[in-house]
Design a protein around this motif. Structure first.
Motif, short mmCIF file in Angstrom:
data_model
loop_
_atom_site.label_atom_id
_atom_site.label_comp_id
_atom_site.label_asym_id
_atom_site.label_seq_id
_atom_site.Cartn_x
_atom_site.Cartn_y
_atom_site.Cartn_z
N THR A 44 0.85 -1.19 0.00
CA THR A 44 0.00 0.00 0.00
C THR A 44 0.89 1.24 0.00
OG1 THR A 44 -0.08 0.12 2.40
CG2 THR A 44 -1.79 -1.21 1.32
N SER A 45 0.29 2.39 -0.25
CA SER A 45 1.08 3.63 -0.29
C SER A 45 1.70 3.94 1.06
CB SER A 45 0.23 4.79 -0.78
OG SER A 45 -0.87 4.99 0.07
N TRP A 46 0.98 3.65 2.17
CA TRP A 46 1.55 3.94 3.48
C TRP A 46 2.70 2.99 3.80
CZ3 TRP A 46 1.52 0.37 7.39
CH2 TRP A 46 0.58 -0.68 7.31
N GLN A 47 2.64 1.74 3.32
CA GLN A 47 3.74 0.81 3.53
C GLN A 47 4.97 1.26 2.75
OE1 GLN A 47 1.46 -2.61 2.29
NE2 GLN A 47 1.53 -3.49 4.35
N LYS A 48 4.75 1.71 1.50
CA LYS A 48 5.85 2.21 0.69
C LYS A 48 6.49 3.43 1.32
CE LYS A 48 4.01 0.48 -3.65
NZ LYS A 48 3.43 0.81 -4.95
N GLU A 49 5.65 4.29 1.89
CA GLU A 49 6.17 5.51 2.53
C GLU A 49 7.07 5.16 3.72
OE1 GLU A 49 4.44 9.42 4.83
OE2 GLU A 49 3.23 8.53 3.24
N ILE A 50 6.64 4.20 4.53
CA ILE A 50 7.46 3.76 5.67
C ILE A 50 8.79 3.20 5.19
CG2 ILE A 50 7.64 2.03 7.51
CD1 ILE A 50 4.61 2.41 7.97
N ASP A 53 11.01 6.01 3.98
CA ASP A 53 11.57 6.76 5.11
C ASP A 53 12.73 6.01 5.75
OD1 ASP A 53 9.73 8.79 4.73
OD2 ASP A 53 8.41 8.14 6.38
#
Length: 79
Positions: A44-50, A53
């Motif tokens: 998901t986009s939030w997993q990719k963002e983590i 980071d």
């Protein structure tokens, strides 16, 4: 079939390694084995963002990392 077994520190078998040629033959013979790989979800986009980071943190200071074995010992010694 030349299988390799993976064991934990108590000697309990926890996994099996199948040579890739034999895995391909099994997938050809049993089409349902392909389903697990074909339907695996994307991140998901939030997993990719983590992940982005964390990679950015690492690349900005690659010497600031913890040793895996030492970290594992610390976790196991906590009450």
């Amino acid at each position: 079939m030349a299988l390799q077994y993976i064991q934990d520190k108590e000697g309990k078998t926890t996994g099996v390694i199948i040579p890739i040629e034999e895995w391909q033959a099994l997938k050809s013979k049993y089409s349902e084995l392909n389903k697990d790989f074909d339907n695996s979800p994307d991140l998901t986009s939030w997993q990719k963002e983590i992940l982005d980071d964390r990679l950015s943190d690492y690349y900005s200071d690659p010497d600031n990392v913890n040793d895996f074995e030492e970290t594992l010992k610390n976790i196991e010694s906590e009450p």
